[in-house]
Design a protein around this motif. Structure first.
Motif, PDB file in Angstrom:
ATOM      1  N   ALA A 185      -6.751  -5.692  -0.511  1.00 35.31           N
ATOM      2  CA  ALA A 185      -8.026  -5.718   0.204  1.00 35.31           C
ATOM      3  C   ALA A 185      -8.010  -4.754   1.379  1.00 35.31           C
ATOM      4  O   ALA A 185      -8.979  -4.018   1.615  1.00 35.31           O
ATOM      5  CB  ALA A 185      -8.326  -7.136   0.675  1.00 35.31           C
ATOM      6  N   ARG A 186      -6.919  -4.730   2.113  1.00 33.49           N
ATOM      7  CA  ARG A 186      -6.816  -3.821   3.266  1.00 33.49           C
ATOM      8  C   ARG A 186      -6.949  -2.356   2.844  1.00 33.49           C
ATOM      9  O   ARG A 186      -7.584  -1.559   3.529  1.00 33.49           O
ATOM     10  CB  ARG A 186      -5.467  -4.049   3.957  1.00 33.49           C
ATOM     11  N   GLU A 187      -6.373  -2.018   1.692  1.00 38.61           N
ATOM     12  CA  GLU A 187      -6.353  -0.629   1.251  1.00 38.61           C
ATOM     13  C   GLU A 187      -7.601  -0.228   0.469  1.00 38.61           C
ATOM     14  O   GLU A 187      -7.943   0.964   0.433  1.00 38.61           O
ATOM     15  CB  GLU A 187      -5.117  -0.377   0.384  1.00 38.61           C
ATOM     16  N   CYS A 188      -8.269  -1.189  -0.182  1.00 39.36           N
ATOM     17  CA  CYS A 188      -9.312  -0.831  -1.152  1.00 39.36           C
ATOM     18  C   CYS A 188     -10.686  -1.419  -0.855  1.00 39.36           C
ATOM     19  O   CYS A 188     -11.641  -1.114  -1.574  1.00 39.36           O
ATOM     20  CB  CYS A 188      -8.894  -1.273  -2.560  1.00 39.36           C
ATOM     21  N   ALA A 189     -10.805  -2.268   0.141  1.00 38.67           N
ATOM     22  CA  ALA A 189     -12.110  -2.863   0.449  1.00 38.67           C
ATOM     23  C   ALA A 189     -13.071  -1.803   0.953  1.00 38.67           C
ATOM     24  O   ALA A 189     -12.663  -0.772   1.496  1.00 38.67           O
ATOM     25  CB  ALA A 189     -11.958  -3.966   1.490  1.00 38.67           C
ATOM     26  N   PRO A 190     -14.392  -2.028   0.791  1.00 40.83           N
ATOM     27  CA  PRO A 190     -15.363  -1.063   1.306  1.00 40.83           C
ATOM     28  C   PRO A 190     -15.323  -1.012   2.826  1.00 40.83           C
ATOM     29  O   PRO A 190     -14.913  -1.975   3.484  1.00 40.83           O
ATOM     30  CB  PRO A 190     -16.702  -1.595   0.792  1.00 40.83           C
ATOM     31  N   PRO A 191     -15.748   0.102   3.408  1.00 40.12           N
ATOM     32  CA  PRO A 191     -15.761   0.204   4.874  1.00 40.12           C
ATOM     33  C   PRO A 191     -16.629  -0.886   5.497  1.00 40.12           C
ATOM     34  O   PRO A 191     -17.642  -1.296   4.933  1.00 40.12           O
ATOM     35  CB  PRO A 191     -16.367   1.598   5.118  1.00 40.12           C
ATOM     36  N   ALA A 207     -18.286  -3.211  -3.906  1.00 39.50           N
ATOM     37  CA  ALA A 207     -17.484  -4.430  -3.833  1.00 39.50           C
ATOM     38  C   ALA A 207     -16.088  -4.216  -4.420  1.00 39.50           C
ATOM     39  O   ALA A 207     -15.892  -3.450  -5.366  1.00 39.50           O
ATOM     40  CB  ALA A 207     -18.181  -5.564  -4.566  1.00 39.50           C
ATOM     41  N   LEU A 208     -15.127  -4.911  -3.844  1.00 38.27           N
ATOM     42  CA  LEU A 208     -13.763  -4.971  -4.368  1.00 38.27           C
ATOM     43  C   LEU A 208     -13.550  -6.340  -4.989  1.00 38.27           C
ATOM     44  O   LEU A 208     -13.764  -7.364  -4.331  1.00 38.27           O
ATOM     45  CB  LEU A 208     -12.744  -4.760  -3.254  1.00 38.27           C
ATOM     46  N   ALA A 209     -13.133  -6.377  -6.262  1.00 39.27           N
ATOM     47  CA  ALA A 209     -12.782  -7.633  -6.929  1.00 39.27           C
ATOM     48  C   ALA A 209     -11.289  -7.614  -7.209  1.00 39.27           C
ATOM     49  O   ALA A 209     -10.776  -6.685  -7.838  1.00 39.27           O
ATOM     50  CB  ALA A 209     -13.567  -7.787  -8.226  1.00 39.27           C
ATOM     51  N   VAL A 210     -10.580  -8.622  -6.706  1.00 38.58           N
ATOM     52  CA  VAL A 210      -9.134  -8.733  -6.900  1.00 38.58           C
ATOM     53  C   VAL A 210      -8.876  -9.840  -7.910  1.00 38.58           C
ATOM     54  O   VAL A 210      -9.231 -11.000  -7.675  1.00 38.58           O
ATOM     55  CB  VAL A 210      -8.408  -9.042  -5.572  1.00 38.58           C
ATOM     56  N   LEU A 211      -8.273  -9.485  -9.034  1.00 35.84           N
ATOM     57  CA  LEU A 211      -7.995 -10.452 -10.081  1.00 35.84           C
ATOM     58  C   LEU A 211      -6.536 -10.894 -10.002  1.00 35.84           C
ATOM     59  O   LEU A 211      -5.624 -10.091 -10.187  1.00 35.84           O
ATOM     60  CB  LEU A 211      -8.287  -9.853 -11.460  1.00 35.84           C
ATOM     61  N   VAL A 212      -6.346 -12.190  -9.730  1.00 34.46           N
ATOM     62  CA  VAL A 212      -5.011 -12.789  -9.663  1.00 34.46           C
ATOM     63  C   VAL A 212      -4.814 -13.734 -10.844  1.00 34.46           C
ATOM     64  O   VAL A 212      -3.797 -13.702 -11.527  1.00 34.46           O
ATOM     65  CB  VAL A 212      -4.806 -13.541  -8.340  1.00 34.46           C
ATOM     66  N   ASP A 270     -15.723   1.040 -11.465  1.00 33.64           N
ATOM     67  CA  ASP A 270     -15.645   2.481 -11.266  1.00 33.64           C
ATOM     68  C   ASP A 270     -14.192   2.931 -11.167  1.00 33.64           C
ATOM     69  O   ASP A 270     -13.869   4.077 -11.488  1.00 33.64           O
ATOM     70  CB  ASP A 270     -16.390   2.877  -9.992  1.00 33.64           C
ATOM     71  N   ARG A 271     -13.336   2.018 -10.733  1.00 32.66           N
ATOM     72  CA  ARG A 271     -11.926   2.367 -10.548  1.00 32.66           C
ATOM     73  C   ARG A 271     -11.084   1.111 -10.679  1.00 32.66           C
ATOM     74  O   ARG A 271     -11.499   0.029 -10.249  1.00 32.66           O
ATOM     75  CB  ARG A 271     -11.742   2.973  -9.152  1.00 32.66           C
ATOM     76  N   ILE A 272      -9.899   1.252 -11.271  1.00 31.72           N
ATOM     77  CA  ILE A 272      -8.975   0.138 -11.408  1.00 31.72           C
ATOM     78  C   ILE A 272      -7.669   0.492 -10.712  1.00 31.72           C
ATOM     79  O   ILE A 272      -7.054   1.520 -10.997  1.00 31.72           O
ATOM     80  CB  ILE A 272      -8.704  -0.201 -12.885  1.00 31.72           C
ATOM     81  N   ILE A 273      -7.273  -0.382  -9.789  1.00 33.84           N
ATOM     82  CA  ILE A 273      -5.993  -0.257  -9.090  1.00 33.84           C
ATOM     83  C   ILE A 273      -5.115  -1.413  -9.563  1.00 33.84           C
ATOM     84  O   ILE A 273      -5.534  -2.575  -9.528  1.00 33.84           O
ATOM     85  CB  ILE A 273      -6.159  -0.337  -7.560  1.00 33.84           C
ATOM     86  N   ALA A 274      -3.899  -1.131  -9.978  1.00 30.03           N
ATOM     87  CA  ALA A 274      -2.988  -2.165 -10.458  1.00 30.03           C
ATOM     88  C   ALA A 274      -1.744  -2.211  -9.588  1.00 30.03           C
ATOM     89  O   ALA A 274      -1.299  -1.174  -9.073  1.00 30.03           O
ATOM     90  CB  ALA A 274      -2.592  -1.898 -11.910  1.00 30.03           C
ATOM     91  N   ARG A 317      -9.775   4.121  -2.166  1.00 28.00           N
ATOM     92  CA  ARG A 317     -11.088   4.226  -2.833  1.00 28.00           C
ATOM     93  C   ARG A 317     -11.638   5.631  -2.643  1.00 28.00           C
ATOM     94  O   ARG A 317     -11.290   6.324  -1.693  1.00 28.00           O
ATOM     95  CB  ARG A 317     -12.072   3.164  -2.328  1.00 28.00           C
ATOM     96  N   GLY A 318     -12.493   6.017  -3.567  1.00 25.23           N
ATOM     97  CA  GLY A 318     -13.057   7.360  -3.527  1.00 25.23           C
ATOM     98  C   GLY A 318     -14.338   7.460  -2.742  1.00 25.23           C
ATOM     99  O   GLY A 318     -14.653   8.510  -2.196  1.00 25.23           O
ATOM    100  N   SER A 319     -15.109   6.340  -2.688  1.00 21.94           N
ATOM    101  CA  SER A 319     -16.374   6.354  -1.961  1.00 21.94           C
ATOM    102  C   SER A 319     -16.739   4.940  -1.570  1.00 21.94           C
ATOM    103  O   SER A 319     -16.204   3.960  -2.111  1.00 21.94           O
ATOM    104  CB  SER A 319     -17.498   6.944  -2.825  1.00 21.94           C
ATOM    105  N   ALA A 320     -17.684   4.827  -0.650  1.00 22.53           N
ATOM    106  CA  ALA A 320     -18.110   3.508  -0.184  1.00 22.53           C
ATOM    107  C   ALA A 320     -18.848   2.738  -1.268  1.00 22.53           C
ATOM    108  O   ALA A 320     -18.908   1.505  -1.236  1.00 22.53           O
ATOM    109  CB  ALA A 320     -19.008   3.660   1.045  1.00 22.53           C
ATOM    110  N   GLU A 321     -19.419   3.444  -2.258  1.00 21.77           N
ATOM    111  CA  GLU A 321     -20.213   2.787  -3.298  1.00 21.77           C
ATOM    112  C   GLU A 321     -19.402   2.402  -4.535  1.00 21.77           C
ATOM    113  O   GLU A 321     -19.914   1.739  -5.433  1.00 21.77           O
ATOM    114  CB  GLU A 321     -21.357   3.713  -3.721  1.00 21.77           C
TER     115      GLU A 321
END
Length: 337
Positions: free
Chosen positions: A132-138, A235-240, A253-257, A295-299
């Protein structure tokens, strides 16, 4: 070259059980720092996190896993062993045991053998907080937590430690005892701060559209299944665990693993109807190392897939073992004497 001579070892091993570890309090900031360092070191190869090994009998009465790894930040090597016996798929008869054996890779001496339950309950929400710290929107202000199980109970303390600017916290769960436990844990961490408990699935849908961050930690029986079109742009969705529908994965738009390889193994419930699964666009280690942006952009709508990494077990286990040793906790046994 001078030959390395390890210090003398007395042949004993410190064993830390659940009751020992239950008495230890770790500050969320310390846990977040430990897992961040261990994961970042994956990028340069000093942390090592191979794929796990598994065995299962033909009748599937049990499943066992072994995970070997090295936390390069602390220079600790460990093996995690997990055994689950569930012959009748009945929770009342389930037997599940996990242990972590730690070795100091600087001195060549064993550190401890310990139960893994407490470790998992800390490292999983800590990694979600790092994502969340690294990938959440501004300027994120609102976070939604889905689920009230063991890994959910430290999720909010970890999250607001990583992102103190969050000022609206939402919770969806179906277990009254679980909801009470999440609220109790958060109240102990942040007295005076409130958490909004969502009453039903309609409220969940509304909340999902308002949240900057959604963390899904629920179990497989949850009725929650947030769809991609419920989420707002950015939005950032974190799947646990569970709580997100496959569309959030498929249409992100993007997947971070945390691990692209582990996601490929365990993320099959997020596959397209033809069985194919999207590949990760980046791994958390590379984000932390600065080689790719969070993230690449705020959207951008981002899906972060948080699968277990043994290096984070090692980081938290070593931290717990260090505090336990300082307090004289555990039982020392003459295993090798």
């Amino acid at each position: 070259m001078e030959t390395f001579v390890p210090p003398a070892h007395d042949g004993t091993l410190r064993v830390l059980g659940r009751s020992d570890l239950a008495t230890l309090d770790l500050a969320p900031a310390d846990v977040i720092e430990a897992v961040t360092a261990a994961v970042r070191a994956l990028a340069d190869g000093t942390s090592v996190n191979p794929r796990k090994l598994s065995v299962q009998p033909a009748d599937q009465r049990s499943v066992s896993y072994a995970m070997l790894g090295r936390d390069g930040a602390r220079e600790v090597v460990a093996i995690r062993a997990s055994y689950r016996h569930d012959p009748h798929h009945d929770r009342t008869q389930l037997r599940h045991f996990t242990t972590l054996t730690l070795y100091d890779d600087r001195t060549g001496t064993p550190i401890a053998l310990m139960d893994c339950g407490r470790i998992g309950s800390l490292r999983t929400p800590a990694v979600s907080a790092v994502l969340a710290r690294e990938c959440a929107p501004p300027n994120s202000r609102t976070a939604l937590l889905i689920g009230t199980g063991t890994t959910a109970r430290q999720a909010l303390p970890m999250l607001v430690t990583a992102l103190p600017e969050l000022d609206r916290l939402l919770l969806f769960g179906t277990s009254p005892d679980g909801i009470a436990a999440v609220l109790r844990e958060f109240a102990a961490h942040a007295p005076g701060r409130s958490v909004e408990v969502l009453p039903d699935l309609d409220a969940l849908r509304t909340a999902a559209g308002e949240a900057d961050i959604v963390i899904a930690t629920a179990g497989p029986a949850t009725p929650a299944a947030v769809e991609a079109d419920w989420l707002k742009p950015g939005a950032l969705a974190v799947l646990v665990g569970y709580g997100l529908a496959p569309s959030t994965f498929q249409q992100a738009d993007r997947i971070i693993a945390t691990s692209a390889a582990q996601m490929a193994d365990t993320g099959t419930d997020m596959a397209f109807p033809d069985g194919t699964l999207r590949t990760a666009d980046a791994e958390l280690a590379d984000v932390l190392a600065g080689s790719v942006p969070g993230r690449g952009s705020a959207e951008e709508r981002i899906l972060a897939y948080n699968s277990g990494l043994v290096v984070t077990d090692i980081a938290v286990g070593a931290l717990l073992a260090e505090v336990a040793a300082a307090k004289g906790l555990g039982t020392t046994i003459p295993l090798w004497s």
